[in-house]
Write a protein that holds these residues in place. Sequence first.
Motif, PDB file in Angstrom:
ATOM      1  N   TRP A  70       0.811  -1.222   0.000  1.00 34.20           N
ATOM      2  CA  TRP A  70       0.000   0.000   0.000  1.00 34.20           C
ATOM      3  C   TRP A  70       0.842   1.269   0.000  1.00 34.20           C
ATOM      4  N   HIS A  79      -7.875  -0.983   6.911  1.00 37.82           N
ATOM      5  CA  HIS A  79      -7.857  -1.315   5.492  1.00 37.82           C
ATOM      6  C   HIS A  79      -8.066  -2.823   5.381  1.00 37.82           C
ATOM      7  N   LEU A  80      -9.295  -3.274   5.638  1.00 34.95           N
ATOM      8  CA  LEU A  80      -9.532  -4.708   5.773  1.00 34.95           C
ATOM      9  C   LEU A  80      -9.379  -5.455   4.454  1.00 34.95           C
ATOM     10  N   GLN A  81      -9.500  -4.745   3.326  1.00 32.75           N
ATOM     11  CA  GLN A  81      -9.251  -5.369   2.031  1.00 32.75           C
ATOM     12  C   GLN A  81      -7.818  -5.873   1.921  1.00 32.75           C
ATOM     13  N   ALA A  82      -6.958  -5.312   2.780  1.00 34.22           N
ATOM     14  CA  ALA A  82      -5.541  -5.685   2.733  1.00 34.22           C
ATOM     15  C   ALA A  82      -5.355  -7.181   2.936  1.00 34.22           C
ATOM     16  N   PRO A 136      -7.348  -9.934   2.303  1.00 35.88           N
ATOM     17  CA  PRO A 136      -7.556 -10.746   1.105  1.00 35.88           C
ATOM     18  C   PRO A 136      -6.492 -10.500   0.023  1.00 35.88           C
ATOM     19  N   GLN A 137      -6.021  -9.251  -0.077  1.00 36.01           N
ATOM     20  CA  GLN A 137      -4.961  -8.979  -1.070  1.00 36.01           C
ATOM     21  C   GLN A 137      -3.703  -9.774  -0.755  1.00 36.01           C
ATOM     22  N   GLU A 167      -4.124 -13.318  -1.782  1.00 29.72           N
ATOM     23  CA  GLU A 167      -3.913 -13.519  -3.225  1.00 29.72           C
ATOM     24  C   GLU A 167      -2.430 -13.517  -3.563  1.00 29.72           C
ATOM     25  N   ALA A 169     -10.339 -10.387  10.980  1.00 27.51           N
ATOM     26  CA  ALA A 169     -10.334 -10.233   9.519  1.00 27.51           C
ATOM     27  C   ALA A 169      -9.134 -10.950   8.912  1.00 27.51           C
ATOM     28  N   ALA A 183      -9.165 -14.261   6.395  1.00 29.34           N
ATOM     29  CA  ALA A 183      -8.535 -14.187   5.074  1.00 29.34           C
ATOM     30  C   ALA A 183      -7.352 -15.158   4.953  1.00 29.34           C
TER      31      ALA A 183
END
Length: 220
Positions: A127, A167-170, A172-173, A176, A201, A205
């Motif tokens: 990020w 930044h909870l999307q972090a 799953p990123q 990946e 979270a 993930a």
Amino acid sequence: MSGLPERIARLKQRIDRACGRADRDPSTVELLPVSKFQPAEALREALALGFRRFGENYVQEGITKAAACPGAEFVLIGPLQRNKAKAALDHFTEILTLDRPELAHRLRHVLGEATGVHPVWIQVDLWGEATKMGGCSAEDLPAVVEALQGDPRLPLQGFMSIPPPDHLQAFPQLGELRARWQDRLGTSLRLSMGMSGDLEAAVEAGSDQVRIGSDFFGLR
Ligand SMILES: *Cc1c(COP(=O)(O)O)cnc(C)c1O
């Protein structure tokens, strides 16, 4: 009266519930106590409750605590300077903050002819400027992996990360990223992600290790 057993029970319950939601086996998630700034006495209490591995941010603090806490082992979770590479290898069982090729070269150099095994994790920061805690970008990651040159004394365990708060999307990123690199290297890799405030979270993930300071030892 420290409340440590109660805090540990609460953390295990949080991990269990997150695993339940993600259909994961809780025994596959390591709860790593982060003992920075904690007195040796707090670590000894955790040792008595069965915790043996501790995360420390500073090389010197880890060395001091190792002397005061027989039976404990330390993993380095803070930034590592080149000139501390030897001390880190001597006193920490794992280094979680490898984040640049020069540091990998330095670790290999100070190992010299030594044959001991020191597992390493690469710290990633996907990020950019959002965090100033170290870590390499996705673009720089191949060079760091390359710099290890498959040295069997520095086996790559996986990736460690400290995403920006909220930044909870972090997470799953990072999952990946791990999947891509597992395919690329043909090995399984672990993820060290999640702290006191966001372990759920992270576990949901796919985190394999949560690093817990304040909710483990309590606020000082
Ligand atoms: C301090 C620290 C932790 C633990 O943070 P808490 O929010 O207190 O759980 C985890 N990882 C790293 C790298 C840290 O520096």
